[in-house]
Each structure stands twice: as C-alpha cells, then as structure tokens.
Scaffold this motif. Structure first.
Motif, short mmCIF file in Angstrom:
data_model
loop_
_atom_site.label_atom_id
_atom_site.label_comp_id
_atom_site.label_asym_id
_atom_site.label_seq_id
_atom_site.Cartn_x
_atom_site.Cartn_y
_atom_site.Cartn_z
N HIS A 21 -2.20 9.23 4.35
CA HIS A 21 -2.34 7.79 4.47
C HIS A 21 -0.78 7.34 4.33
N LEU A 22 -0.02 8.05 3.57
CA LEU A 22 1.62 7.72 3.63
C LEU A 22 2.11 7.92 5.06
N ILE A 23 1.68 8.79 5.73
CA ILE A 23 2.18 8.84 7.25
C ILE A 23 1.55 7.66 7.98
N GLU A 24 0.12 7.31 7.96
CA GLU A 24 -0.34 6.12 8.50
C GLU A 24 0.43 4.79 8.17
N LEU A 25 0.67 4.93 6.74
CA LEU A 25 1.08 3.63 6.61
C LEU A 25 2.77 3.39 7.32
N SER A 26 3.68 4.65 6.98
CA SER A 26 4.66 4.58 7.92
C SER A 26 4.82 4.17 9.37
N ILE A 27 3.65 4.54 10.02
CA ILE A 27 3.34 4.47 11.48
C ILE A 27 3.43 2.78 11.48
N HIS A 28 2.19 2.24 10.63
CA HIS A 28 1.94 0.88 10.74
C HIS A 28 3.00 -0.12 10.41
N ALA A 43 0.89 -1.29 -0.02
CA ALA A 43 -0.04 -0.10 -0.08
C ALA A 43 0.89 1.29 0.00
N TRP A 44 1.98 1.33 0.83
CA TRP A 44 2.91 2.50 0.88
C TRP A 44 3.28 2.60 -0.60
N LEU A 45 4.12 1.59 -1.10
CA LEU A 45 4.51 1.66 -2.36
C LEU A 45 3.79 2.43 -3.47
N ILE A 46 2.53 1.80 -3.50
CA ILE A 46 1.47 2.30 -4.54
C ILE A 46 1.04 3.75 -4.02
N ARG A 47 1.06 4.16 -2.99
CA ARG A 47 0.84 5.64 -2.48
C ARG A 47 2.11 6.58 -2.80
#
Length: 734
Positions: free
Chosen positions: A123-130, A103-107
């Motif tokens: 969303h990128l920030i969220e994915l970094s946290i996850h 998901a991070w790569l796509i975003r």
C-alpha cells in the motif's frame, strides 16, 4: 451505569468531531474517556490517531506507547495488532477519500509497528505512485521485493494491482522488473492469466510508445515461465525481437507461434509475424516469399469459411495480414482484390462487436453543417517518421481562417520528439490518444469532424478499426501507404502518375487524382555529412552507387539488376545502407554479387544514421541512387531528388511501384525512369559512365526547386483543400 453512559456519549461525540475534521475536540473526548476508563486501550489508539492527524507525531507515538505499557510479549503483540487495525481502518478510509498524503503518513506508522507487513508495504508503494513521488528506491529500501520472494502473500489482487501501477508509472525502472520477477513466486496457475494480462499491455506501451524494446523483451519473457505456449505472449515477443533488431530470434519465436496455432485466423496472424521477421532479413527472402504464398491461401480459406464470434484482437490483426503483398510482386489487381476482401471481412466483424454508441454515429451526420469546417487527421506517425516529415507541410499551410484542423495521435509517443510536439502545436485541437480504436472513434465523433483523413492505411490495425467505425461522414486515405480497402473509406488520394488509368477497376475507394502530384514538400533540413570516401576506402574518382532502402524493399531480383550495373561500370562501388554488422545481410548481397561476377570488395555496408539531417547530407557521397522495385522509395526518393542526385527507378503498375516515377515527373526529370528491367540496367550504366548526363540531371534538379510542383507545398495544400471541398459538396448532394 452512569459512567458507561458518559463514556458512550464521549465516544459518540469523538466520532462526530472526527468525521467533521475537528481532531482537537475529538482528542479531548478521548482524553476524558481515558481518565474515566484508563484500562480501555482502544482510547489510546484513537487519541494517538487524533494527535497524528493534527501533526503531533511525537505525541501520538508517546500515547500509543502508554497504551501498550509494560506488558508481556504475547500481550504486547496483541495490543500492537489492535493498534495496527485502528490505523489500517483509517488508512483505508483516507485512500477511498483520495487523501493519499494522510494515508501514506498513517501507513508509515504501521510500518514502524510492523516493518515486515507486506500488504502495508504494498500500500505504501501504491500511495507513493498516487502522490507521484515514487523513485524506485522504495522497493529496495522497504525490502518489498525480498519479502515477496520469501513470504506467502494472501492478497494476490493487491500484489498484481501494485505491479500494474508500477508498470504504468515507472516502467523503465530496473527495480520494477525485479519486482515483476519476484511476483512469479506468488502467482499460481489460477493467477497466471491476470499476471500476463498486466504484462502484455505494459510491454506494448514500453515498445511502441516509449520506444524501449530492450526493456519490454525481458518483461514479456517472464510470462513464458508461467505459460510457455501462450500464443499471445509469443506473438508479441516475436514482434519485439524483430523491432529490437534480433530478426533471427523473432523468426524462431514466430515459427513456434505458428506451430501452436490451431484455427485459421491464428495461423494467418502467426504467418504475418513470420513474414515480417523473414523479409526483414534478406537471407530469408525465398522462405518469406513461400510463407507469403501459403498465407494467401490461408486468408482465402478463412474468408470462405466465414467464421462467427471471432476474437476482437484477431479481427484487428487481420486488417494488415496482406500487408507484404506489394513487397513481393507488382500485381495490383490480384493484390488489391484480396486486400479488399480482407477489409470487407474485417468491416463486418467490426460492426458486430462495436458498442451501441459507436453503431449510432452515422445517424448523426444529417444534423451536420452544410459548409466544410472541421478536418481531422488520424495517424500513429505524426512524429519523427516518414509520414511525419512529409505531412507537416500540408498541416502548416492549411487555411486556418476557413478550416479547423484536428489531430488524433494514435498511441502518442511518450518520448522527446520535437516533430511530434510541433504537430501538437499546429492543430486547432490535438488528442494524445491511446491504442484503443473505439476511444479514438468517440473523440472524433464528439468533435464533429466533417472530413477525416487516414495517414496510416494498413500500417496500423487500430487506424483501420477507427475508419471502419465511420466516425466522420467523409473519410479519405492519403500518404501512409496504398489504400486499405476498408468499405467505409470514400476516397484515396492519388495523382495522374502514381496509379495507371485502369486502377479504379480494382479499388473500392474512389481514386481522387489531384491535378499534379499527390505529395509536395518545401524541402528538408540538411545536416553536416559524416561519411567520406576515404573513410570507406573508395577512390575519389570512383563512381558511387547508393541503395538506401530498408530490408523489406530489397527484392533479390532488383538487387541482381543492381549488381549488373556495377559490373558494367568500371571503378564503381555499391553502398548499402542498413544493418552494417549483420553477417546475414552482407552474405545476401555478396552471394548475389558473386552470381553476377561482381567482387565483394566493391560493396560497402553502412550502419543506419539516426539523425535525419546527417542521413540527407550523407546522400551526397553518391553519384547515383538506385531505387528498389516492386516497392519504390518514397521519402528517400524525395530526399534524393532534393539533394540533386540522379535516381534510377523501375516503374511498375501498383502504387508502391510508381512513387518514384510520379516524384521524378513532378520534379521535371525523366532521366533514370525505367519501364523494364533492361531499361533499369541501361539507365544505371549510362548515368554511371556519362558524367555530363549526371551533371545535367543534378542541375535540372537544383533548378526545379524554384519551379516544380514537387517543391511547391503551398500550391499542393490549396489543391488538397479544393479536393476536400469538392468531396464535401458531393456528400451534401448525395
């Protein structure tokens, strides 16, 4: 027609391959679709996506560029938007599948196509946290904070969700505060409650679990920009200011909180805060006493009114609303009566709001074992805290062959605390708990605890709530403070001295007196002193008195007695440990000294020592330690006696006024035990003038290390275990 059927079949096959993760075959289908219908741009978007999912990023980008082609600007924007929609749909699907790396790569590719798409950046920030790789730099490098301040964001729930996750993951990062502040530009009146409901628990965690009050305060102050008269925000802010050392600011905010309070329970809670801030600063003692007396009347009115449907948070705070009574007066019958009424009132309310599952706990006790096996300890102090330093000996010496020992760490501290980690390793099972009472209650019940020991009493409302839920068939209070009066607690641990014989008359708990002492330790770690007389400009032949108690315990009448002692002993000095740079604290002592005819030059104000070992070593600078009343020292008394220093204590009637008395008796010392104010002064003067007496006391204390009950933690542990077994047998026989 035949061509349309072919392409439709290709698309279906591509989708089937895609769902199964066969991206190579799916890509082949889209390549065929492009050959059959090169004008349909969506095939390029999907082909590029399949290539991306195979790790062929450069090929994916080339495919998308081919799909966009050399169109007019307006057409390019439309095609780019179509491509972004395809990528976004897949990114959202991956997020639902918890496939965060893809998901991070796509975003990231969406970001290349539209660098200022704020929702994608969030969303990128969220994915970094996850993925646990958020560093804090992302908020600046992606330009997120600036974009929030300059653009209108439609997806406010997403913004607030990211804020909450940032505060959970990296609450101390300065960039997170800037992000939170930027959010204010987006949060409207309708969203202010959501913002505040995120900030408050985050700042509570920062303050009490991470111990970073100075980070929490500015975050919480942001809420006042939205709602300047929010009582809940003001309440926490007052507590944070006090905890951060700014009691004056805490007093101001607490008064503001009280002025906005409308209901009786709001006033009680605000008054408690105000007392806490006032009593911390000695210059406000008289005002604190007046607030305390007013609050007593308000509490009685509240209990008499018997309001229904009280907010859970306020019921919890009510548990410790009478906390300061023993600091102001030694009248246990009056103090205990009100505390028992408060706890009974809270108990009824706790039972009303408890979940159905919690309400069923007590029905399961009958199926428990007949032999005592599981002992649980619940506290927020199993760390570098007075309770933590003292309880460790009992935990260390517990008989592991007979008992399983469980530890419930309320609001587990997320800091480097070696003593806390020691406790974690000692228990058969350790639970690093949150601050939520019902969650902890469920863990205790699920563990099948036979006897549960509360080490907090009314120092923490969460622990009171846990005990009120009655997750164990036998419940006991020990060590943390005087008994809480919670009706579901069966026993309160004492000894023959710390409570008078008549005390049972005003306790709801059964007072269980151990044979010798209610506390014993094997000693304390001692460091190297960093305090010298010449550093303090004190002559080597002077008599040095030391008062080492915190502001809560510095009752003006006792300080006046200490000044009388200094006046009567030539060449004597009084060292006062606390906030050395506080002019208010110093003025308080100087005025009381002047009233007794003592020059301020005979007073020395010392800063706090944050190393326990050095603090204990520094005690040796004193010839005599002067105890406080009506609230004695406890850990400090033990430390003083362990270091072989004579102590003068005033014995009273309440538990808090008899701690030093029982400890001195159990160390084999009677010199320095005073039963009246006059005796307190007499002992202080006598010990100051008689060096032989001081040496005799010091010698007896050193010898007591080998013989006295106070220094025999192994025997104390056996006494506690015997008490537990007798309690358990009584439960079985009932």
């Amino acid at each position: 027609m035949e061509s349309d059927t072919f392409i439709t079949k290709l698309k279906q096959q591509a989708q089937e391959y895609f769902i199964k993760g066969n991206y190579h075959q799916a890509a082949s289908c889209y390549e065929q679709a492009i050959s059959a219908d090169p004008e349909n741009r969506s095939y390029y978007w999907h082909l590029g996506l399949m290539l991306l999912l195979q790790g062929q990023e450069a090929e994916a980008q080339m495919t998308w560029l081919l799909g966009i082609g050399d169109e007019e600007t307006e057409q390019i924007e439309q095609l780019t938007a179509e491509l972004i929609q395809v990528l976004q749909t897949e990114a959202e699907r991956r997020e639902e599948l918890i496939d965060y790396s893809v998901a991070w790569l796509i975003r990231q590719h969406i970001r290349e196509l539209n660098p200022t798409d704020i929702n994608n950046l969030l969303h990128l920030i969220e994915l970094s946290i996850h993925q646990e790789n958020f560093t804090g730099d992302e908020l600046d490098s992606l330009g997120v904070t600036e974009l929030i301040q300059s653009e209108t964001i439609a997806d406010i729930p997403l913004l607030l969700q990211v804020l909450e996750n940032l505060l959970n993951y990296a609450p101390l990062d300065p960039s997170v505060f800037k992000f939170a502040e930027a959010c204010l530009t987006q949060v409207q009146v309708t969203d202010s409650k959501s913002f505040i409901n995120i900030i408050i628990p985050a700042t509570v965690k920062i303050t009490y679990s991470l111990l970073q009050t100075k980070v929490a305060i500015p975050l919480l102050e942001l809420c006042l920009r939205l709602e300047p008269e929010n009582i809940e925000v003001l309440r926490h802010l007052a507590a944070f200011y006090r905890r951060g050392g700014d009691s004056e600011q805490g007093i101001e905010v607490a008064k503001r909180c009280y002025s906005l309070s409308k209901t009786l329970i709001e006033k009680v809670c605000a008054n408690y805060l105000l007392q806490q801030c006032l009593i911390e600063t000695p210059g406000h003692w008289e005002e604190a006493n007046q607030v305390f007396l007013e609050n007593e009347l308000t509490i009685r009115s509240l209990i008499a009114e018997k309001p229904e449907d009280l907010p859970v948070a306020y019921v919890m705070r009510l548990f410790n609303s009478n906390y300061f009574a023993p600091y102001f007066r030694d009248e246990p019958q009056q103090n205990r009566q009100l505390q028992n009424q408060v706890s009974q009132f809270c108990q009824l309310n706790v039972e009303n709001y408890a979940s159905e599952e919690v309400q069923l706990y007590r029905k399961g006790y009958s199926s428990r074992r007949t032999k005592l096996k599981k002992i649980g300890y619940v506290s927020h102090c199993l760390s570098k805290h007075s309770v933590g330093w003292l309880a460790r000996w009992l935990i260390q010496y517990h008989d592991r062959e007979k008992f399983d020992i469980y530890g419930y760490f309320v609001n587990y501290k997320q800091v480097n605390d070696p003593l806390q980690e020691w406790y974690v390793q000692q228990f058969t099972k350790s639970h690093k708990c949150s601050i939520y009472g019902e969650e902890i209650t469920e863990k205790i019940y699920e563990d099948g605890i036979d006897i549960l020991i509360d080490l907090d009493s009314i120092t923490l409302d969460t622990t009171c709530e846990i005990m009120a839920h009655k997750p164990a068939p036998v419940q006991v209070t020990w060590l943390g403070l005087d008994a809480s009066g919670v009706p579901t607690i069966d026993y309160f641990i004492a000894d023959p001295y710390v409570l008078p014989e008549s005390a049972q008359e005003y306790y709801t708990e059964k007072i269980w007196r151990l044979p010798q002492t209610y506390i014993a330790v094997d000693g304390f770690e001692v460091g190297v002193p960093n305090l010298r007389r010449d550093d303090l400009d004190i002559p080597s032949d002077a008599i040095v008195y030391f008062c080492i108690q915190r502001g809560f315990k510095r009752h003006p009448e006792t300080v006046s007695l200490q000044m009388k002692i200094i006046k009567e002993v030539p060449n004597s000095y009084l060292l006062i440990k606390g906030i050395a740079d506080s002019e208010v604290v110093q003025q308080f002592f100087i005025e009381l000294a002047a009233a007794e005819g003592v020059e301020s030059s005979r007073l020395r104000f010392l800063p706090m020592t944050y190393s326990e070992g050095i603090h204990r070593a520094n005690l040796t600078i004193a010839d005599i330690v002067l105890d406080t009343y009506p609230y004695n020292g406890a850990t400090t008394t033990l430390e003083t006696l362990w270091m072989g220093i004579p102590l003068v204590t005033r014995v009273g009637e309440q538990f808090a006024a008899r701690n030093s008395y029982t400890m001195m008796i159990n160390a084999g010392i009677t010199e320095g035990i005073a039963w009246t104010d006059e005796e307190y002064v007499e002992w202080g003067v006598r010990l100051g003038k008689d060096s032989n007496l001081r040496q005799q006391v010091a010698w007896k204390l050193r010898e007591s290390r080998h013989t006295a009950p106070l220094w025999n933690a192994k025997q104390f542990t056996r006494d506690m275990e015997n008490a537990y077994e007798q309690m358990w047998q009584r439960y079985l026989d009932s």
